[in-house]
Design a protein around this motif. Structure first.
Motif, PDB file in Angstrom:
ATOM      1  N   ILE A 196     -24.977  20.749   2.839  1.00 56.23           N
ATOM      2  CA  ILE A 196     -25.867  20.510   3.975  1.00 56.23           C
ATOM      3  C   ILE A 196     -25.202  19.452   4.850  1.00 56.23           C
ATOM      4  O   ILE A 196     -25.029  18.301   4.428  1.00 56.23           O
ATOM      5  N   ILE A 197     -24.813  19.838   6.045  1.00 51.61           N
ATOM      6  CA  ILE A 197     -24.133  18.916   6.956  1.00 51.61           C
ATOM      7  C   ILE A 197     -25.188  18.108   7.711  1.00 51.61           C
ATOM      8  O   ILE A 197     -26.087  18.672   8.330  1.00 51.61           O
ATOM      9  N   VAL A 198     -25.064  16.775   7.639  1.00 54.45           N
ATOM     10  CA  VAL A 198     -26.032  15.905   8.308  1.00 54.45           C
ATOM     11  C   VAL A 198     -25.444  15.197   9.521  1.00 54.45           C
ATOM     12  O   VAL A 198     -26.195  14.705  10.369  1.00 54.45           O
ATOM     13  N   ALA A 199     -24.119  15.134   9.618  1.00 55.44           N
ATOM     14  CA  ALA A 199     -23.502  14.502  10.792  1.00 55.44           C
ATOM     15  C   ALA A 199     -22.063  14.977  10.940  1.00 55.44           C
ATOM     16  O   ALA A 199     -21.394  15.294   9.961  1.00 55.44           O
ATOM     17  N   ARG A 200     -21.650  15.011  12.195  1.00 56.23           N
ATOM     18  CA  ARG A 200     -20.251  15.295  12.515  1.00 56.23           C
ATOM     19  C   ARG A 200     -19.790  14.252  13.510  1.00 56.23           C
ATOM     20  O   ARG A 200     -20.532  13.854  14.400  1.00 56.23           O
ATOM     21  N   ASN A 201     -18.575  13.787  13.333  1.00 55.28           N
ATOM     22  CA  ASN A 201     -17.973  12.784  14.213  1.00 55.28           C
ATOM     23  C   ASN A 201     -18.840  11.529  14.335  1.00 55.28           C
ATOM     24  O   ASN A 201     -19.056  11.001  15.418  1.00 55.28           O
ATOM     25  N   LEU A 222     -18.258   1.446  15.543  1.00 55.15           N
ATOM     26  CA  LEU A 222     -17.198   0.696  16.216  1.00 55.15           C
ATOM     27  C   LEU A 222     -16.017   1.632  16.459  1.00 55.15           C
ATOM     28  O   LEU A 222     -16.178   2.675  17.084  1.00 55.15           O
ATOM     29  N   HIS A 223     -14.835   1.313  15.950  1.00 56.88           N
ATOM     30  CA  HIS A 223     -13.669   2.186  16.158  1.00 56.88           C
ATOM     31  C   HIS A 223     -13.417   3.104  14.962  1.00 56.88           C
ATOM     32  O   HIS A 223     -12.398   3.783  14.898  1.00 56.88           O
ATOM     33  N   HIS A 224     -14.351   3.141  14.021  1.00 54.29           N
ATOM     34  CA  HIS A 224     -14.225   3.982  12.827  1.00 54.29           C
ATOM     35  C   HIS A 224     -14.935   5.314  13.062  1.00 54.29           C
ATOM     36  O   HIS A 224     -15.933   5.363  13.769  1.00 54.29           O
ATOM     37  N   GLU A 225     -14.420   6.366  12.425  1.00 54.17           N
ATOM     38  CA  GLU A 225     -15.045   7.685  12.570  1.00 54.17           C
ATOM     39  C   GLU A 225     -14.987   8.450  11.249  1.00 54.17           C
ATOM     40  O   GLU A 225     -14.012   8.366  10.511  1.00 54.17           O
ATOM     41  N   ILE A 226     -16.064   9.190  11.008  1.00 50.31           N
ATOM     42  CA  ILE A 226     -16.113  10.121   9.884  1.00 50.31           C
ATOM     43  C   ILE A 226     -16.227  11.515  10.485  1.00 50.31           C
ATOM     44  O   ILE A 226     -17.103  11.769  11.316  1.00 50.31           O
ATOM     45  N   ASP A 227     -15.363  12.431  10.059  1.00 53.45           N
ATOM     46  CA  ASP A 227     -15.378  13.781  10.623  1.00 53.45           C
ATOM     47  C   ASP A 227     -16.661  14.528  10.255  1.00 53.45           C
ATOM     48  O   ASP A 227     -17.322  15.081  11.133  1.00 53.45           O
ATOM     49  N   ILE A 228     -16.982  14.572   8.969  1.00 53.36           N
ATOM     50  CA  ILE A 228     -18.168  15.317   8.518  1.00 53.36           C
ATOM     51  C   ILE A 228     -18.860  14.524   7.414  1.00 53.36           C
ATOM     52  O   ILE A 228     -18.197  14.017   6.499  1.00 53.36           O
ATOM     53  N   ILE A 229     -20.184  14.438   7.513  1.00 52.72           N
ATOM     54  CA  ILE A 229     -21.004  13.859   6.443  1.00 52.72           C
ATOM     55  C   ILE A 229     -21.926  14.969   5.970  1.00 52.72           C
ATOM     56  O   ILE A 229     -22.602  15.613   6.779  1.00 52.72           O
ATOM     57  N   ASP A 271     -23.877  17.495  -1.049  1.00 52.29           N
ATOM     58  CA  ASP A 271     -23.558  18.503  -2.053  1.00 52.29           C
ATOM     59  C   ASP A 271     -24.515  18.204  -3.204  1.00 52.29           C
ATOM     60  O   ASP A 271     -24.254  17.300  -4.008  1.00 52.29           O
ATOM     61  N   HIS A 272     -25.625  18.897  -3.213  1.00 51.90           N
ATOM     62  CA  HIS A 272     -26.728  18.609  -4.132  1.00 51.90           C
ATOM     63  C   HIS A 272     -27.210  17.185  -3.854  1.00 51.90           C
ATOM     64  O   HIS A 272     -27.605  16.899  -2.742  1.00 51.90           O
ATOM     65  N   ASP A 273     -27.131  16.266  -4.818  1.00 48.12           N
ATOM     66  CA  ASP A 273     -27.621  14.905  -4.606  1.00 48.12           C
ATOM     67  C   ASP A 273     -26.500  13.910  -4.326  1.00 48.12           C
ATOM     68  O   ASP A 273     -26.685  12.706  -4.409  1.00 48.12           O
ATOM     69  N   GLU A 274     -25.337  14.409  -3.979  1.00 47.38           N
ATOM     70  CA  GLU A 274     -24.181  13.553  -3.721  1.00 47.38           C
ATOM     71  C   GLU A 274     -23.827  13.573  -2.236  1.00 47.38           C
ATOM     72  O   GLU A 274     -23.688  14.643  -1.631  1.00 47.38           O
ATOM     73  N   LEU A 275     -23.684  12.389  -1.644  1.00 44.87           N
ATOM     74  CA  LEU A 275     -23.251  12.280  -0.259  1.00 44.87           C
ATOM     75  C   LEU A 275     -21.739  12.507  -0.221  1.00 44.87           C
ATOM     76  O   LEU A 275     -20.993  11.876  -0.978  1.00 44.87           O
ATOM     77  N   VAL A 276     -21.306  13.409   0.640  1.00 48.48           N
ATOM     78  CA  VAL A 276     -19.880  13.740   0.714  1.00 48.48           C
ATOM     79  C   VAL A 276     -19.358  13.381   2.099  1.00 48.48           C
ATOM     80  O   VAL A 276     -19.880  13.848   3.117  1.00 48.48           O
ATOM     81  N   ILE A 277     -18.350  12.535   2.112  1.00 50.28           N
ATOM     82  CA  ILE A 277     -17.686  12.117   3.335  1.00 50.28           C
ATOM     83  C   ILE A 277     -16.392  12.927   3.414  1.00 50.28           C
ATOM     84  O   ILE A 277     -15.572  12.892   2.497  1.00 50.28           O
TER      85      ILE A 277
END
Length: 122
Positions: free
Chosen positions: A25-30, A34-41, A44-50
């Motif tokens: 389940i995708i909850v955020a993209r980009n 500040l100057h940091h970025e995560i491509d996809i959050i 996966d079940h009960d685990e947050l995947v960065i």
């Protein structure tokens, strides 16, 4: 838009589609802090995947996973910490890398999903 930005966006779109197909389940993209970025959050079940997505133009260059520096890892971790605090999450977190290498035929991409690719150091 610059060619490398177009290629990176295409790789991120393909990674998101792949994750959705796998039941994430995708909850955020980009996500930016500040100057940091995560491509996809994603969940996966009960685990947050960065997810860090790496895309390269051919197999002749170094493998995309080898282009992730310690500074980039630290940047991803900093953004992750902020995301977790902002959303008041208490969960297991995993850092994955999805690598894409398009072949001559743009529809034929080589993909590698590296689960638990790195961990924050204490």
């Amino acid at each position: 838009m610059a060619k490398h930005i177009d290629l990176g966006k295409k790789g991120e779109d393909k990674a998101a589609a792949y994750l959705l197909e796998k039941g994430y389940i995708i909850v955020a993209r980009n996500y930016r802090y500040l100057h940091h970025e995560i491509d996809i959050i994603a969940w996966d079940h009960d685990e947050l995947v960065i997810v860090e997505v790496r895309t390269r133009t051919s197999e002749n260059h170094e493998h995309p996973r080898d282009t992730i520096s310690t500074a980039k890892i630290n940047s991803i971790i900093a953004a992750t910490e902020t995301y977790i605090l902002e959303h008041e999450l208490d969960c297991q977190t995993r850092f994955d890398v999805i690598c894409w290498i398009p072949h001559e035929n743009d529809d034929d991409w080589q993909m590698e999903h590296i689960v638990d690719a790195f961990r924050p150091t204490p």
